[in-house]
Write a protein that holds these residues in place. Structure first.
Motif, mmCIF file in Angstrom:
data_model
loop_
_atom_site.group_PDB
_atom_site.id
_atom_site.type_symbol
_atom_site.label_atom_id
_atom_site.label_comp_id
_atom_site.label_asym_id
_atom_site.label_seq_id
_atom_site.Cartn_x
_atom_site.Cartn_y
_atom_site.Cartn_z
ATOM 1 N N ALA A 1 25.847 -3.159 -7.104
ATOM 2 C CA ALA A 1 26.052 -4.479 -7.826
ATOM 3 C C ALA A 1 24.626 -5.089 -8.722
ATOM 4 C CB ALA A 1 26.596 -5.339 -6.988
ATOM 5 N N GLY A 2 23.704 -3.790 -8.992
ATOM 6 C CA GLY A 2 22.883 -4.463 -9.296
ATOM 7 C C GLY A 2 21.487 -4.884 -8.271
ATOM 8 N N GLY A 3 21.305 -5.389 -7.126
ATOM 9 C CA GLY A 3 20.328 -5.836 -6.388
ATOM 10 C C GLY A 3 19.435 -5.210 -6.425
ATOM 11 N N SER A 4 17.739 -5.240 -6.487
ATOM 12 C CA SER A 4 16.655 -5.282 -6.528
ATOM 13 C C SER A 4 16.663 -4.329 -5.240
ATOM 14 C CB SER A 4 15.822 -5.928 -7.474
ATOM 15 O OG SER A 4 14.514 -5.611 -7.262
ATOM 16 N N VAL A 5 17.134 -3.837 -4.726
ATOM 17 C CA VAL A 5 16.832 -3.826 -3.561
ATOM 18 C C VAL A 5 15.711 -2.047 -2.826
ATOM 19 C CG1 VAL A 5 18.099 -5.262 -1.968
ATOM 20 C CG2 VAL A 5 18.908 -3.432 -2.854
ATOM 21 N N GLY A 6 15.628 -1.773 -3.942
ATOM 22 C CA GLY A 6 14.541 -0.326 -3.500
ATOM 23 C C GLY A 6 15.320 0.811 -4.266
ATOM 24 N N PHE A 7 16.376 0.807 -5.090
ATOM 25 C CA PHE A 7 17.203 1.546 -6.212
ATOM 26 C C PHE A 7 17.966 0.851 -6.806
ATOM 27 C CE2 PHE A 7 16.810 2.547 -1.544
ATOM 28 C CZ PHE A 7 15.608 4.081 -1.380
ATOM 29 N N VAL A 8 18.151 1.700 -7.867
ATOM 30 C CA VAL A 8 18.841 1.497 -8.819
ATOM 31 C C VAL A 8 20.568 2.360 -8.906
ATOM 32 C CG1 VAL A 8 17.063 0.714 -10.835
ATOM 33 C CG2 VAL A 8 18.488 3.522 -10.462
ATOM 34 N N PRO A 9 21.082 1.084 -9.484
ATOM 35 C CA PRO A 9 22.924 2.295 -9.389
ATOM 36 C C PRO A 9 22.756 2.929 -10.209
ATOM 37 C CG PRO A 9 23.095 -0.212 -10.617
ATOM 38 C CD PRO A 9 21.547 0.274 -10.094
ATOM 39 N N PRO A 10 23.508 4.411 -10.053
ATOM 40 C CA PRO A 10 24.184 4.213 -9.377
ATOM 41 C C PRO A 10 23.723 4.982 -7.516
ATOM 42 C CG PRO A 10 25.356 6.174 -9.705
ATOM 43 C CD PRO A 10 23.735 4.961 -11.109
ATOM 44 N N VAL A 11 23.748 4.338 -6.241
ATOM 45 C CA VAL A 11 24.172 5.400 -5.127
ATOM 46 C C VAL A 11 24.958 5.070 -4.445
ATOM 47 C CG1 VAL A 11 21.248 3.618 -5.497
ATOM 48 C CG2 VAL A 11 23.420 2.595 -3.831
ATOM 49 N N THR A 12 24.902 6.145 -3.286
ATOM 50 C CA THR A 12 26.288 6.342 -2.726
ATOM 51 C C THR A 12 25.831 6.463 -1.215
ATOM 52 O OG1 THR A 12 25.579 8.776 -2.373
ATOM 53 C CG2 THR A 12 26.532 8.445 -3.813
ATOM 54 N N GLU A 13 26.159 6.181 0.043
ATOM 55 C CA GLU A 13 26.187 6.036 1.285
ATOM 56 C C GLU A 13 25.466 7.672 1.714
ATOM 57 O OE1 GLU A 13 29.009 4.991 4.004
ATOM 58 O OE2 GLU A 13 29.378 2.721 3.080
ATOM 59 N N ASP A 14 25.703 8.600 1.676
ATOM 60 C CA ASP A 14 24.999 9.839 1.675
ATOM 61 C C ASP A 14 23.210 9.925 1.096
ATOM 62 O OD1 ASP A 14 26.979 10.044 3.291
ATOM 63 O OD2 ASP A 14 28.283 12.272 1.229
ATOM 64 N N GLY A 15 23.193 9.040 -0.343
ATOM 65 C CA GLY A 15 21.746 9.045 -1.020
ATOM 66 C C GLY A 15 20.924 7.350 -0.234
ATOM 67 N N LEU A 16 21.238 7.300 0.519
ATOM 68 C CA LEU A 16 20.235 5.615 1.150
ATOM 69 C C LEU A 16 20.681 5.757 2.303
ATOM 70 C CD1 LEU A 16 21.784 2.576 -0.838
ATOM 71 C CD2 LEU A 16 19.841 3.758 -0.894
ATOM 72 N N ALA A 17 21.280 6.899 3.519
ATOM 73 C CA ALA A 17 21.603 6.898 4.483
ATOM 74 C C ALA A 17 20.062 7.713 5.093
ATOM 75 C CB ALA A 17 22.207 7.830 4.953
ATOM 76 N N PRO A 18 19.389 8.593 4.164
ATOM 77 C CA PRO A 18 18.194 8.825 4.319
ATOM 78 C C PRO A 18 16.795 7.990 4.989
ATOM 79 C CG PRO A 18 18.416 10.245 3.387
ATOM 80 C CD PRO A 18 19.383 9.157 3.402
ATOM 81 N N TYR A 19 17.046 6.927 3.905
ATOM 82 C CA TYR A 19 16.185 5.761 3.804
ATOM 83 C C TYR A 19 16.558 4.852 5.490
ATOM 84 C CZ TYR A 19 14.931 8.032 -0.987
ATOM 85 O OH TYR A 19 15.104 9.339 -1.338
ATOM 86 N N LEU A 20 17.176 4.597 4.718
ATOM 87 C CA LEU A 20 17.838 3.343 6.424
ATOM 88 C C LEU A 20 17.949 4.317 7.533
ATOM 89 C CD1 LEU A 20 19.812 1.179 7.075
ATOM 90 C CD2 LEU A 20 21.455 2.573 7.427
ATOM 91 N N ASP A 21 17.641 5.295 7.836
ATOM 92 C CA ASP A 21 17.305 5.862 9.361
ATOM 93 C C ASP A 21 16.545 5.906 9.217
ATOM 94 O OD1 ASP A 21 20.186 6.156 10.191
ATOM 95 O OD2 ASP A 21 20.025 8.817 8.602
ATOM 96 N N ALA A 22 15.355 5.926 8.164
ATOM 97 C CA ALA A 22 13.580 5.818 8.420
ATOM 98 C C ALA A 22 13.163 4.526 9.130
ATOM 99 C CB ALA A 22 13.025 6.042 6.762
ATOM 100 N N VAL A 23 14.583 3.701 8.506
ATOM 101 C CA VAL A 23 13.703 2.256 8.869
ATOM 102 C C VAL A 23 13.923 1.490 10.636
ATOM 103 C CG1 VAL A 23 14.491 -0.406 8.426
ATOM 104 C CG2 VAL A 23 14.546 1.351 6.656
ATOM 105 N N ILE A 24 15.865 2.860 10.516
ATOM 106 C CA ILE A 24 16.099 2.283 11.806
ATOM 107 C C ILE A 24 15.005 3.165 13.070
ATOM 108 C CG2 ILE A 24 17.779 3.282 13.687
ATOM 109 C CD1 ILE A 24 19.497 2.763 10.869
ATOM 110 N N GLU A 25 14.330 4.558 12.374
ATOM 111 C CA GLU A 25 13.569 4.563 13.360
ATOM 112 C C GLU A 25 12.093 4.255 13.677
ATOM 113 O OE1 GLU A 25 11.779 7.803 15.630
ATOM 114 O OE2 GLU A 25 13.667 7.519 15.493
#
Length: 171
Positions: free
Chosen positions: A29-53
């Motif tokens: 939706a254009g949010g400034s949260v580390g990436f630019v569109p378009p992104v997919t869940e598969d593309g963001l998953a490694p970054y979220l998993d690093a946060v979760i770790e």
């Protein structure tokens, strides 16, 4: 509308899925949260998993925004590992789901981040914003002040480099 912001120190599969969907939708939706569109869940998953770790290691925590019990957004509070900086933390990825934006929930989330930080004994917060978004004015309402910038640090597209603004707030 019942809202709450609570610290999360452990993320299960269901919450991971909701966080991943949020981050993907906000970015697209254009949010400034580390990436630019378009992104997919598969593309963001490694970054979220690093946060979760890091959350599970106790190095970060998630400030989870819920509206009527549903995940409406989140932010990450990155805690300092240095004994000299334990009174500081960095705020990352502040975001509210697109369908909830425009209702003051970003302010609810940031105020909740501040409450969580104070409860942990933190005295200062740091965050960065992408130049050209106007977000520094939003954070100024919470007491954040710019203390530096990195010219052209963020490349959102070829020929579109943005400054990274560094803001800090005393709690």
């Amino acid at each position: 509308m019942h809202t709450e912001v609570c610290p999360v120190e452990a993320v299960d599969d269901e919450l991971r899925a909701r966080l991943l969907a949020c981050w993907t939708d906000v970015t697209n939706a254009g949010g400034s949260v580390g990436f630019v569109p378009p992104v997919t869940e598969d593309g963001l998953a490694p970054y979220l998993d690093a946060v979760i770790e890091r959350v599970h290691q106790g190095r970060e925590l998630i400030a989870l925004l819920r509206v009527e019990g549903e995940v409406a957004g989140f932010a990450v509070l990155s805690l300092s590992v240095s004994p000299l900086r334990r009174h500081w933390a960095t705020v990352l990825r502040v975001q509210v789901r697109p369908e909830w934006q425009g209702r003051g929930l970003g302010r609810v989330l940031v105020a909740g981040v501040h409450d969580i930080a104070r409860a942990r004994g933190l005295e200062f917060l740091h965050l960065t914003v992408r130049g050209g978004t106007g977000l520094e004015a939003f954070y100024a309402d919470f007491g954040y002040r710019e203390f530096g910038r990195m010219p052209g640090a963020i490349r959102v597209a070829p020929g579109d480099d943005r400054d990274e603004l560094h803001l800090t707030c005393r709690l």
